[in-house]
Design a protein around this motif. Structure first.
Motif, PDB file in Angstrom:
ATOM      1  N   TYR A   1     -28.648  53.494  41.148  1.00  0.00           N
ATOM      2  CA  TYR A   1     -29.603  52.870  40.231  1.00  0.00           C
ATOM      3  C   TYR A   1     -28.969  51.826  39.324  1.00  0.00           C
ATOM      4  N   ASP A   2     -27.673  51.943  39.053  1.00  0.00           N
ATOM      5  CA  ASP A   2     -26.976  50.878  38.346  1.00  0.00           C
ATOM      6  C   ASP A   2     -25.476  51.120  38.449  1.00  0.00           C
ATOM      7  N   GLY A   3     -24.686  50.261  37.807  1.00  0.00           N
ATOM      8  CA  GLY A   3     -23.234  50.421  37.832  1.00  0.00           C
ATOM      9  C   GLY A   3     -22.562  49.425  38.758  1.00  0.00           C
ATOM     10  N   VAL A   4     -21.266  49.237  38.555  1.00  0.00           N
ATOM     11  CA  VAL A   4     -20.522  48.257  39.341  1.00  0.00           C
ATOM     12  C   VAL A   4     -19.685  48.889  40.455  1.00  0.00           C
ATOM     13  N   LEU A   5     -19.551  50.206  40.461  1.00  0.00           N
ATOM     14  CA  LEU A   5     -18.850  50.860  41.562  1.00  0.00           C
ATOM     15  C   LEU A   5     -19.661  50.812  42.849  1.00  0.00           C
ATOM     16  N   GLN A   6     -20.970  50.816  42.736  1.00  0.00           N
ATOM     17  CA  GLN A   6     -21.818  50.843  43.926  1.00  0.00           C
ATOM     18  C   GLN A   6     -21.507  49.657  44.830  1.00  0.00           C
ATOM     19  N   GLY A   7     -21.413  49.947  46.118  1.00  0.00           N
ATOM     20  CA  GLY A   7     -21.110  48.910  47.093  1.00  0.00           C
ATOM     21  C   GLY A   7     -19.639  48.681  47.355  1.00  0.00           C
TER      22      GLY A   7
END
Length: 360
Positions: free
Chosen positions: A164-170
């Motif tokens: 749903y948010d954050g910079v670790l995703q992907g």
């Protein structure tokens, strides 16, 4: 982008099932790669719509993290995690390992493979401490890191799904023990990018297949999906396979890249002998245009040797011999070239030899 990734959208299970019914999609197959009773996809568009994503390669040799990354690590793993990683990366042997030119090229090729079946457009951006891609590729020596963090134990790579948010995703983290010429790196990257786009393992999906545990004999065979843990075959997929295609198109739609006249050239000799690609299998996905598949070989030059190609969509071929492939066991052990469902290859050029060609 600075301090944030592209927006994502949560897709509840009921919405997925409804969309599958509307599209007459094979939900029984697609759901084997859908994670849980809800999942997230990149972009604010609805199911079946492509999006644009950026990617970058971590550029420093130590961890130098911006506030957004620090907050994400500490929230995910506990306070002090970011400090620990920054400090530990300064210790000899624990630094971030730069990707080689060949490794970067291999990753870009794999991104292109996912793009060609889904329509997702990937563009590379510069990687700095406070500006980086939606997908950020990082290489580390997992053997060293597992001595201070058990999360790296027995891992070859890992990736973070969209959330749903954050910079670790992907983001994708890869063990530096592998390289672009070892016959496994491309498979590893294909698998992890699948996660970074939102695909699950078949064994931990909403419709699980197998348990993901050795000897993996109940798991989905890897000729069906690059997301499987199956290791029973001597061959590993270095492109998305049919179930991967079905699932990623369900989420992001299909691409118009394959609607034009294309020529595919395959060096058969690389898929034989001791070459790294001798342990690889691949998919060709092309639904339009006049397409030509050219097979090159300097080794096949007699009537005692050849390849087997089945031109029908949804069929398998082999570069190791001209013996036709029939049944799951033969595909598992010998299937090297898959023509995906709906694909049409209008012309084939084969090397001199005793080839067996089944016409579509």
């Amino acid at each position: 982008m600075v301090g944030q990734n592209k927006e994502t959208t949560m897709i509840p299970l009921a919405e997925s099932e409804q969309y599958a019914a509307q599209q007459s999609a094979d939900w029984a197959t697609i759901s084997t790669l859908i994670p849980g009773d809800h999942f997230f996809r990149w972009g604010t568009e609805g199911l079946g719509t492509a999006t644009n994503l950026t990617f970058s390669f971590y550029a420093d040799t130590v961890f130098n993290l911006d506030q957004a990354y620090r907050q994400d690590l500490d929230w995910t793993y506990g306070p002090g995690t970011a400090d620990f990683y920054e400090d530990q990366s300064q210790v000899p042997g624990f630094g971030v390992v730069p990707f080689s030119v060949d490794e970067k090229s291999a990753i870009q090729t794999v991104l292109g493979n996912w793009s060609s079946i889904s329509g997702i457009q990937f563009s590379q951006v510069e990687d700095t401490p406070d500006s980086y891609g939606d997908l950020r590729f990082v290489q580390m020596d997992f053997d060293a890191w597992q001595t201070v963090d058990s999360g790296f134990k027995d891992a070859a790579a890992f990736a973070y799904m969209p959330w749903y948010d954050g910079v670790l995703q992907g983001d994708v983290f890869i063990h530096s023990a592998y390289d672009a010429d070892d016959g496994y790196f491309d498979h590893l990257v294909t698998h992890e990018i699948g996660h970074s786009l939102g695909l699950a393992h078949p064994h931990d999906s909403v419709s699980p297949v197998g348990d993901g545990r050795y000897p993996y004999d109940e798991d989905m065979q890897n000729y069906g999906s690059a997301m499987s843990y199956d290791q029973g075959s001597p061959l590993n997929p270095f492109t998305p396979m049919q179930t991967d295609i079905d699932a990623i198109q369900f989420i992001y739609g299909s691409s118009d890249v394959s609607l034009f006249d294309d020529t595919y050239r395959i060096d058969i000799d690389l898929f034989r002998g001791e070459s790294s690609k001798a342990y690889a299998r691949q998919t060709i996905h092309d639904e339009g245009g006049f397409d030509r598949l050219i097979f090159d070989s300097s080794a096949i030059n007699s009537a005692d040797d050849g390849i087997f190609i089945d031109c029908a969509d949804g069929s398998w071929g082999s570069f190791k011999s001209s013996t036709p492939i029939h049944g799951a066991d033969a595909i598992d052990q010998s299937g090297q070239l898959y023509i995906s469902k709906g694909s049409q290859i209008e012309a084939f050029e084969c090397p001199p030899g005793a080839d067996t060609i089944f016409d579509a």
